[in-house]
Design an enzyme around this catalytic site. Structure first.
Site, PDB file in Angstrom:
ATOM      1  N   ARG A 211      -6.180  29.735 -16.496  1.00 20.42           N
ATOM      2  CA  ARG A 211      -5.436  30.035 -17.719  1.00 20.42           C
ATOM      3  C   ARG A 211      -6.374  30.733 -18.696  1.00 20.42           C
ATOM      4  O   ARG A 211      -7.355  30.132 -19.149  1.00 20.42           O
ATOM      5  CB  ARG A 211      -4.927  28.740 -18.361  1.00 20.42           C
ATOM      6  N   GLU A 213      -6.064  31.251 -21.667  1.00 17.80           N
ATOM      7  CA  GLU A 213      -5.722  30.975 -23.066  1.00 17.80           C
ATOM      8  C   GLU A 213      -6.978  30.859 -23.919  1.00 17.80           C
ATOM      9  O   GLU A 213      -8.030  30.469 -23.456  1.00 17.80           O
ATOM     10  CB  GLU A 213      -4.854  29.732 -23.185  1.00 17.80           C
ATOM     11  N   ARG A 219      -8.988  19.371 -24.833  1.00 17.44           N
ATOM     12  CA  ARG A 219      -8.074  19.071 -23.710  1.00 17.44           C
ATOM     13  C   ARG A 219      -7.597  20.313 -22.965  1.00 17.44           C
ATOM     14  O   ARG A 219      -6.662  20.256 -22.193  1.00 17.44           O
ATOM     15  CB  ARG A 219      -6.910  18.205 -24.191  1.00 17.44           C
ATOM     16  N   HIS A 220      -8.232  21.454 -23.218  1.00 21.90           N
ATOM     17  CA  HIS A 220      -7.905  22.678 -22.478  1.00 21.90           C
ATOM     18  C   HIS A 220      -9.117  23.188 -21.697  1.00 21.90           C
ATOM     19  O   HIS A 220     -10.228  23.187 -22.217  1.00 21.90           O
ATOM     20  CB  HIS A 220      -7.455  23.795 -23.422  1.00 21.90           C
ATOM     21  N   GLU A 357       0.144  15.705 -23.267  1.00 24.29           N
ATOM     22  CA  GLU A 357       1.014  16.035 -22.130  1.00 24.29           C
ATOM     23  C   GLU A 357       0.214  16.025 -20.836  1.00 24.29           C
ATOM     24  O   GLU A 357      -0.881  16.574 -20.773  1.00 24.29           O
ATOM     25  CB  GLU A 357       1.582  17.446 -22.362  1.00 24.29           C
ATOM     26  N   SER A 360       4.433  18.885 -16.512  1.00 20.57           N
ATOM     27  CA  SER A 360       5.693  19.596 -16.799  1.00 20.57           C
ATOM     28  C   SER A 360       6.446  19.726 -15.491  1.00 20.57           C
ATOM     29  O   SER A 360       5.825  19.918 -14.437  1.00 20.57           O
ATOM     30  CB  SER A 360       5.439  21.031 -17.249  1.00 20.57           C
ATOM     31  N   ARG A 408      -6.669  16.096 -16.955  1.00 22.22           N
ATOM     32  CA  ARG A 408      -6.054  15.301 -18.036  1.00 22.22           C
ATOM     33  C   ARG A 408      -5.729  13.896 -17.550  1.00 22.22           C
ATOM     34  O   ARG A 408      -5.778  12.938 -18.317  1.00 22.22           O
ATOM     35  CB  ARG A 408      -4.794  15.988 -18.557  1.00 22.22           C
TER      36      ARG A 408
HETATM   37  P1  AMO Z   1       2.249  23.640 -17.237  1.00 22.38           P
HETATM   38  O1  AMO Z   1       1.819  24.991 -17.650  1.00 22.38           O
HETATM   39  O2  AMO Z   1       2.833  22.759 -18.301  1.00 22.38           O
HETATM   40  O3  AMO Z   1       3.362  23.720 -16.091  1.00 22.38           O
HETATM   41  O4  AMO Z   1       1.050  22.890 -16.555  1.00 22.38           O
HETATM   42  C1  AMO Z   1       1.219  21.626 -15.950  1.00 22.38           C
HETATM   43  C2  AMO Z   1       0.127  20.659 -16.399  1.00 22.38           C
HETATM   44  O5  AMO Z   1      -1.163  21.206 -16.098  1.00 22.38           O
HETATM   45  C3  AMO Z   1      -2.101  20.827 -17.087  1.00 22.38           C
HETATM   46  N1  AMO Z   1      -2.655  22.032 -17.705  1.00 22.38           N
HETATM   47  C4  AMO Z   1      -3.918  22.129 -18.179  1.00 22.38           C
HETATM   48  N2  AMO Z   1      -4.933  21.267 -18.200  1.00 22.38           N
HETATM   49  C5  AMO Z   1      -6.086  21.679 -18.756  1.00 22.38           C
HETATM   50  N3  AMO Z   1      -6.285  22.894 -19.300  1.00 22.38           N
HETATM   51  C6  AMO Z   1      -5.280  23.806 -19.309  1.00 22.38           C
HETATM   52  N4  AMO Z   1      -5.496  25.009 -19.825  1.00 22.38           N
HETATM   53  C7  AMO Z   1      -4.028  23.448 -18.725  1.00 22.38           C
HETATM   54  N5  AMO Z   1      -2.855  24.073 -18.549  1.00 22.38           N
HETATM   55  C8  AMO Z   1      -2.036  23.204 -17.942  1.00 22.38           C
HETATM   56  C9  AMO Z   1      -1.345  19.985 -18.112  1.00 22.38           C
HETATM   57  C10 AMO Z   1       0.074  20.422 -17.906  1.00 22.38           C
HETATM   58  O6  AMO Z   1       0.996  19.428 -18.298  1.00 22.38           O
HETATM   59  N6  AMO Z   1       4.536  25.493 -13.149  1.00 22.38           N
HETATM   60  C11 AMO Z   1       4.559  24.409 -14.132  1.00 22.38           C
HETATM   61  C12 AMO Z   1       4.713  23.050 -13.488  1.00 22.38           C
HETATM   62  C13 AMO Z   1       6.054  22.819 -12.798  1.00 22.38           C
HETATM   63  O7  AMO Z   1       7.105  23.042 -13.428  1.00 22.38           O
HETATM   64  O8  AMO Z   1       6.034  22.378 -11.620  1.00 22.38           O
HETATM   65  C14 AMO Z   1       3.300  24.480 -14.969  1.00 22.38           C
HETATM   66  O9  AMO Z   1       2.309  25.074 -14.614  1.00 22.38           O
HETATM   67  O10 AMO Z   1      -1.519  18.625 -17.790  1.00 22.38           O
END
Ligand code: AMO
Length: 434
Positions: A211, A213, A219-220, A357, A360, A408
């Protein structure tokens, strides 16, 4: 290699060769002790200066701390030794000498900031409380895999180099792939769905997601581990059941198999396995409860994303893992199906730990026309995703699934303050090596 006995397995009167790191040397004058550490624990080695070969004594007492050495000797019962046994050496070899000045003190007596620790992870992991986190992480992955197998899932591995992204166009890392633009994958989302039509029906994947971002928060990460589940012939409520099952199995695995590690982390008393039924509250109820806490600057309205402080306030209010269901369709991705009787309402859900969170998921749109419309509504070109959409014309059952953030899960389970503590070599805005 020469046969080696682990320190934890040394019994009195054994003649053994042990090998590992020099943890500590205590010179008391006529007698000195060297503590040798290996993956199983530590053992005391005794040097009686007047009664032993000078060269052995010299080597044993001059070797810098954290060097790797091998010692052959006889084990004696010694109640004053930390493990009730000590070794009297008959031979000693310095296998790999360590510098006398180390960038980090593995004994933990001198504390180091996170950045220094991450720069020197090899030394950092020599500390029991750091090693314990990764032993627990390993158990979480084992227990999770096991739970998926109990749910009759097949483990898959999908590409991490892709032509297009799925989770919003701005968060992709571009790379050059034989002269063409490609990206590091943000999620196995489309691939796991493609496996639903394959006849495997139930799949899971544990792998990296990337990602791009800008978030630089505790937490990212820019590279995280996603624990993904997808199953044919289930709806979003059954996907939530599977989520509860897998997350509780991870806690159970740790409770059963990581007793020493929890003790090392000082968590033995407070660690508990959550009840397998997590409360399910709707998005509407969530925003009402957040508004009622008075913890958010502005009252949340239908369609708003939940701000971090709002999530925290709600988490404190609920006090356990919980789901938020029935989100507004407009703020969930195109691949999530709406409720049949209300198109403004999505079957998407999030699973929350009181602090953040974790998951998802949702039921997926498996009807070809609706799926293609969804791409357009989200400003994505359906033609670029033809490899995906066309499989929905060849027999695609209804399906649902979710993605769980591995780090997480570790972080919230162990109460770590920073997600970087849950990754050996984290990737973030400042860190690309080691
Ligand atoms: P989403 O983008 O919410 O959903 O990601 C799912 C879970 O992955 C973790 N997560 C992260 N942890 C740490 N750093 C990050 N940058 C990061 N991004 C995401 C979180 C998050 O809840 N395709 C959908 C899932 C689905 O619908 O099956 C998805 O990627 O814990």
């Amino acid at each position: 290699m020469q046969e080696r006995t682990l320190t934890a397995e040394v019994a009195p009167s054994d003649e053994v060769t042990i090998a590992g790191w020099v943890h500590e040397i205590r010179d008391l004058g006529g007698i000195a002790f060297l503590i040798l550490r290996d993956r199983s624990g530590k053992i005391q080695v005794k040097f009686e200066k007047d009664e032993m070969d000078d060269e052995i004594v010299q080597t044993g007492l001059d070797v810098p701390r954290e060097s790797v050495i091998s010692i052959t000797g006889v084990a004696d019962e010694e109640p004053r030794a930390p493990t009730d046994v000590e070794i009297v050496p008959t031979a000693i070899e310095v296998v790999s000498s360590a510098d006398t000045e180390l960038p980090l003190d593995p004994s933990g007596k001198v504390s180091a900031d996170l950045s220094t620790r991450l720069d020197n992870r090899t030394l950092d992991l020599r500390k029991n409380e750091v090693k314990a986190v990764f032993q627990i992480r390993s158990e979480i992955l084992r227990a999770t895999r096991n739970a998926f197998r109990e749910l009759d899932c097949t483990e898959i591995n999908t590409p991490k180099i892709v032509a297009t992204g799925t989770e919003g166009g701005t968060e992709l890392f571009p790379i050059t792939y034989f002269g063409e633009e490609a990206f590091m994958n943000q999620s196995p989302q489309l691939f796991k769905q493609l496996m639903i039509g394959s006849g495997l029906e139930r799949v899971f994947e544990i792998g990296p997601i990337f990602r791009a971002e800008e978030h630089n928060t505790p937490r990212h990460l820019n590279e995280a581990t996603s624990i993904d589940f997808e199953s044919a012939f289930i709806d979003h409520t059954e996907a939530m059941d599977a989520c509860e099952y897998v997350v509780t199995a991870a806690y159970e695995g740790v409770a059963q198999n990581c007793i020493a590690e929890l003790e090392t982390l000082g968590l033995s008393d407070e660690f508990s396995v959550p009840d397998e039924t997590f409360p399910r509250i709707t998005y509407q109820e969530a925003i009402e409860r957040i508004n009622a806490t008075g913890e958010v600057d502005e009252q949340l309205l239908w369609g708003d994303d939940l701000p971090t402080d709002g999530e925290r306030a709600l988490g404190a209010d609920v006090g356990s893992h919980y789901f938020i269901t029935d989100w507004p369709s407009a703020i969930k991705p195109f691949y999530i199906k709406d409720h049949d009787d209300d198109e403004t309402l999505s079957t998407g859900f999030d699973m929350m730990h009181p602090q953040m969170e974790l998951v998802s998921g949702g039921q997926r749109e498996h009807r070809y026309e609706h799926l293609v419309d969804g791409f357009e509504q989200q400003g994505l070109d359906p033609e670029q995703f033809e490899y995906y959409t066309k499989m929905f014309r060849y027999g695609m059952p209804p399906h649902a699934g979710w993605g769980l953030g591995g780090e997480r899960l570790v972080m919230t389970m162990l109460g770590l303050e920073n997600i970087r503590e849950a990754v050996i070599f984290p990737r973030d805005r400042q860190r690309l090596s080691p």
